[in-house]
Write a protein that holds these residues in place. Structure first.
Motif, mmCIF file in Angstrom:
data_model
loop_
_atom_site.group_PDB
_atom_site.id
_atom_site.type_symbol
_atom_site.label_atom_id
_atom_site.label_comp_id
_atom_site.label_asym_id
_atom_site.label_seq_id
_atom_site.Cartn_x
_atom_site.Cartn_y
_atom_site.Cartn_z
ATOM 1 N N ASN A 70 -24.339 -39.486 31.871
ATOM 2 C CA ASN A 70 -23.208 -39.398 32.792
ATOM 3 C C ASN A 70 -22.444 -38.073 32.634
ATOM 4 N N THR A 71 -22.951 -37.043 33.301
ATOM 5 C CA THR A 71 -22.326 -35.711 33.246
ATOM 6 C C THR A 71 -22.311 -35.111 34.652
ATOM 7 N N PRO A 72 -21.574 -34.006 34.834
ATOM 8 C CA PRO A 72 -21.483 -33.399 36.175
ATOM 9 C C PRO A 72 -22.823 -32.963 36.775
ATOM 10 N N ALA A 129 -19.323 -26.101 27.465
ATOM 11 C CA ALA A 129 -18.045 -26.284 28.152
ATOM 12 C C ALA A 129 -17.854 -27.695 28.693
ATOM 13 N N GLN A 130 -18.946 -28.397 28.938
ATOM 14 C CA GLN A 130 -18.822 -29.750 29.507
ATOM 15 C C GLN A 130 -20.071 -30.576 29.164
ATOM 16 N N GLY A 131 -20.046 -31.825 29.562
ATOM 17 C CA GLY A 131 -21.242 -32.666 29.476
ATOM 18 C C GLY A 131 -21.783 -32.839 28.058
ATOM 19 N N ILE A 132 -23.107 -32.808 27.952
ATOM 20 C CA ILE A 132 -23.782 -33.084 26.678
ATOM 21 C C ILE A 132 -23.423 -32.026 25.630
ATOM 22 N N GLY A 133 -23.392 -30.765 26.034
ATOM 23 C CA GLY A 133 -23.075 -29.681 25.091
ATOM 24 C C GLY A 133 -21.688 -29.849 24.501
ATOM 25 N N ASN A 173 -33.550 -28.129 20.697
ATOM 26 C CA ASN A 173 -33.680 -27.755 22.101
ATOM 27 C C ASN A 173 -33.581 -29.002 22.971
ATOM 28 N N VAL A 174 -32.717 -28.938 23.977
ATOM 29 C CA VAL A 174 -32.504 -30.119 24.814
ATOM 30 C C VAL A 174 -33.500 -30.118 25.978
ATOM 31 N N SER A 175 -34.365 -31.116 25.977
ATOM 32 C CA SER A 175 -35.307 -31.321 27.078
ATOM 33 C C SER A 175 -34.795 -32.512 27.884
ATOM 34 N N SER A 176 -35.643 -33.459 28.172
ATOM 35 C CA SER A 176 -35.263 -34.603 29.013
ATOM 36 C C SER A 176 -36.426 -35.593 28.984
ATOM 37 N N PRO A 212 -17.927 -16.476 26.680
ATOM 38 C CA PRO A 212 -18.514 -16.574 28.017
ATOM 39 C C PRO A 212 -19.860 -15.862 28.034
ATOM 40 N N CYS A 213 -20.888 -16.528 28.538
ATOM 41 C CA CYS A 213 -22.231 -15.938 28.471
ATOM 42 C C CYS A 213 -23.163 -16.662 29.423
ATOM 43 N N ASP A 214 -23.895 -15.901 30.203
ATOM 44 C CA ASP A 214 -24.978 -16.461 31.013
ATOM 45 C C ASP A 214 -26.244 -16.395 30.150
ATOM 46 N N VAL A 215 -26.728 -17.554 29.746
ATOM 47 C CA VAL A 215 -27.872 -17.569 28.809
ATOM 48 C C VAL A 215 -29.143 -16.959 29.406
ATOM 49 N N SER A 216 -29.177 -16.844 30.737
ATOM 50 C CA SER A 216 -30.377 -16.266 31.351
ATOM 51 C C SER A 216 -30.369 -14.739 31.315
ATOM 52 N N ASN A 222 -29.814 -25.317 21.839
ATOM 53 C CA ASN A 222 -30.119 -24.713 23.142
ATOM 54 C C ASN A 222 -30.049 -25.824 24.181
ATOM 55 N N ASN A 223 -28.848 -25.988 24.744
ATOM 56 C CA ASN A 223 -28.581 -27.136 25.612
ATOM 57 C C ASN A 223 -28.362 -26.757 27.077
ATOM 58 N N ALA A 224 -27.863 -25.551 27.345
ATOM 59 C CA ALA A 224 -27.518 -25.186 28.732
ATOM 60 C C ALA A 224 -28.719 -25.433 29.642
ATOM 61 N N GLY A 225 -28.457 -26.071 30.768
ATOM 62 C CA GLY A 225 -29.551 -26.354 31.688
ATOM 63 C C GLY A 225 -29.003 -26.620 33.074
ATOM 64 N N ASP A 236 -20.926 -20.577 27.031
ATOM 65 C CA ASP A 236 -21.093 -21.141 28.380
ATOM 66 C C ASP A 236 -20.785 -20.069 29.411
ATOM 67 N N GLN A 237 -21.443 -20.178 30.564
ATOM 68 C CA GLN A 237 -21.148 -19.193 31.615
ATOM 69 C C GLN A 237 -19.879 -19.529 32.394
ATOM 70 N N ASN A 238 -19.413 -20.771 32.278
ATOM 71 C CA ASN A 238 -18.208 -21.187 32.994
ATOM 72 C C ASN A 238 -16.983 -20.888 32.113
HETATM 73 N N1 NAD Z 1 -27.188 -35.366 32.433
HETATM 74 C C1 NAD Z 1 -28.429 -35.803 32.395
HETATM 75 O O1 NAD Z 1 -28.775 -36.817 33.026
HETATM 76 C C2 NAD Z 1 -29.459 -35.111 31.546
HETATM 77 C C3 NAD Z 1 -30.610 -35.833 31.186
HETATM 78 C C4 NAD Z 1 -31.571 -35.201 30.403
HETATM 79 C C5 NAD Z 1 -31.385 -33.894 30.004
HETATM 80 N N2 NAD Z 1 -30.252 -33.219 30.383
HETATM 81 C C6 NAD Z 1 -30.135 -31.841 29.938
HETATM 82 O O2 NAD Z 1 -29.008 -31.717 29.101
HETATM 83 C C7 NAD Z 1 -28.502 -30.387 29.164
HETATM 84 C C8 NAD Z 1 -27.011 -30.432 29.438
HETATM 85 O O3 NAD Z 1 -26.827 -31.023 30.708
HETATM 86 P P1 NAD Z 1 -25.502 -31.760 31.159
HETATM 87 O O4 NAD Z 1 -25.920 -33.064 31.710
HETATM 88 O O5 NAD Z 1 -24.490 -31.707 30.099
HETATM 89 O O6 NAD Z 1 -25.123 -30.828 32.397
HETATM 90 P P2 NAD Z 1 -23.730 -30.208 32.849
HETATM 91 O O7 NAD Z 1 -23.995 -29.566 34.166
HETATM 92 O O8 NAD Z 1 -22.679 -31.240 32.768
HETATM 93 O O9 NAD Z 1 -23.445 -29.115 31.737
HETATM 94 C C9 NAD Z 1 -24.259 -27.985 31.611
HETATM 95 C C10 NAD Z 1 -23.444 -26.856 31.021
HETATM 96 O O10 NAD Z 1 -24.315 -25.726 30.926
HETATM 97 C C11 NAD Z 1 -23.661 -24.603 31.459
HETATM 98 N N3 NAD Z 1 -24.650 -23.663 31.989
HETATM 99 C C12 NAD Z 1 -25.481 -23.839 33.033
HETATM 100 N N4 NAD Z 1 -26.194 -22.729 33.251
HETATM 101 C C13 NAD Z 1 -25.801 -21.829 32.313
HETATM 102 C C14 NAD Z 1 -26.153 -20.497 32.026
HETATM 103 N N5 NAD Z 1 -27.060 -19.831 32.766
HETATM 104 N N6 NAD Z 1 -25.562 -19.861 30.987
HETATM 105 C C15 NAD Z 1 -24.632 -20.512 30.235
HETATM 106 N N7 NAD Z 1 -24.236 -21.759 30.470
HETATM 107 C C16 NAD Z 1 -24.817 -22.421 31.503
HETATM 108 C C17 NAD Z 1 -22.747 -25.141 32.547
HETATM 109 O O11 NAD Z 1 -21.697 -24.223 32.845
HETATM 110 C C18 NAD Z 1 -22.269 -26.435 31.925
HETATM 111 O O12 NAD Z 1 -21.112 -26.249 31.151
HETATM 112 C C19 NAD Z 1 -29.317 -29.683 30.237
HETATM 113 O O13 NAD Z 1 -30.339 -28.928 29.640
HETATM 114 C C20 NAD Z 1 -29.890 -30.836 31.045
HETATM 115 O O14 NAD Z 1 -31.064 -30.477 31.702
HETATM 116 C C21 NAD Z 1 -29.290 -33.794 31.128
#
Ligand code: NAD
Length: 266
Positions: free
Chosen positions: A187-189, A14-18, A135-138, A62-66, A90-93, A36-38
């Protein structure tokens, strides 16, 4: 893998990297299940994609991956809607040191589960077409993160699991390549969570230190992570690799020493 007409499932889309990954996959001609859960942000992102691409090419679930049932259901919906599955991201985190058990649940357990469910649909022995899982780590999966110890542990877990299951997939001829992406600060929320007590708990006092680290390392744009994803998907030689993406070195791979095997001479 040629990406045109392939079907991808992206969690946290829904946002950010995904969201950036979904955009890049659509630009390459894929169909994408946005998970996405949002629900509000998810529908907004589907609307946004509908303005750019044929509405049939995306579905928002809509889905809570946990939640195991919800995650299985999301995969089933994507598979039944598009008739196949080729790519799983697998990006949600989350970042939550306060309620840290949920961090392990979302960042590690759900990634493991998403990988296993994806394999069930894609592995050739089940009649699948093969495919790729990313799979998205960091970078925090490779180095210590003193102000985010559980986030760091969850991301180390993703790397260990992904490298290992990639080896299993190869040995069992699943036809599925499995790799990890490790971005630096993007640069994400999610970055806003470092200012919140509900996320940082006892580590909130280190907020300025984290902000200084972000300033020092710089923030990556989300589309650069999507570029890394596309590179992994298009290069069929990659399996069990750990792609790092940093401001200093761009897209590159972590190098490990080869592991000794029983067949090596002593
Ligand atoms: N932004 C960073 O600096 C950064 C750096 C390294 C890794 N990451 C990883 O990249 C991935 C994406 O992060 P992002 O920066 O885009 O964050 P984000 O918060 O902007 O986006 C995360 C998305 O995941 C969704 N989400 C969270 N929990 C969920 C759940 N239980 N079920 C379904 N959806 C869920 C949120 O609703 C949101 O849309 C994450 O795994 C994060 O750890 C981020």
């Amino acid at each position: 893998m040629h990406l045109k007409d392939k079907v991808a499932l992206v969690t946290g889309a829904a946002q950010g990297i995904g969201n950036a990954c979904a955009q890049a996959l659509l630009e390459k001609g894929c169909k994408v299940g946005l998970v996405d859960q949002n629900a509000e942000a998810g529908k907004e992102s589907k609307d946004n994609f509908d303005k750019q691409f044929d509405t049939q090419r995306t579905i928002f679930i809509p889905c809570d991956v946990s939640d195991e049932g919800q995650l299985k259901d999301a995969f089933k919906k994507v598979f039944e809607h598009f008739g196949r599955l080729d790519i799983v991201v697998n990006n949600a985190g989350i970042n939550n040191e306060n309620n840290w058990e949920i961090t392990v649940q979302v960042n590690l357990i759900s990634v493991i589960r998403g990988t296993y469910i994806g394999l069930e649909y894609m592995k050739t022995e089940n009649g699948g077409n093969g495919g790729a899982i990313v799979n998205v780590s960091s970078i925090a999966g490779l180095v210590p993160a003193p102000y985010q110890p559980v986030y760091c542990a969850s991301k180390h877990g993703v790397i260990g699991f992904t490298r290992s299951i990639a080896g299993a997939s190869k040995e069992k001829n699943y036809g599925v390549r499995i790799n990890t992406i490790c971005p630096g600060y993007v640069n994400t929320p999610i970055l806003q969570t470092i200012e919140k007590e509900e996320n940082m708990g006892q580590y909130l006092e280190f907020k300025e230190n984290l902000q200084a680290l972000m300033k020092f390392y710089g923030l990556l744009p989300p589309p650069l992570i999507a570029e890394g994803l596309i590179k992994i998907l298009e290069d069929d030689t990659l399996n069990g690799e750990v792609m790092k993406i940093t401001k200093g070195q761009g897209i590159h791979f972590h190098e490990y020493s080869p592991l000794p095997t029983p067949s090596d001479k002593q």
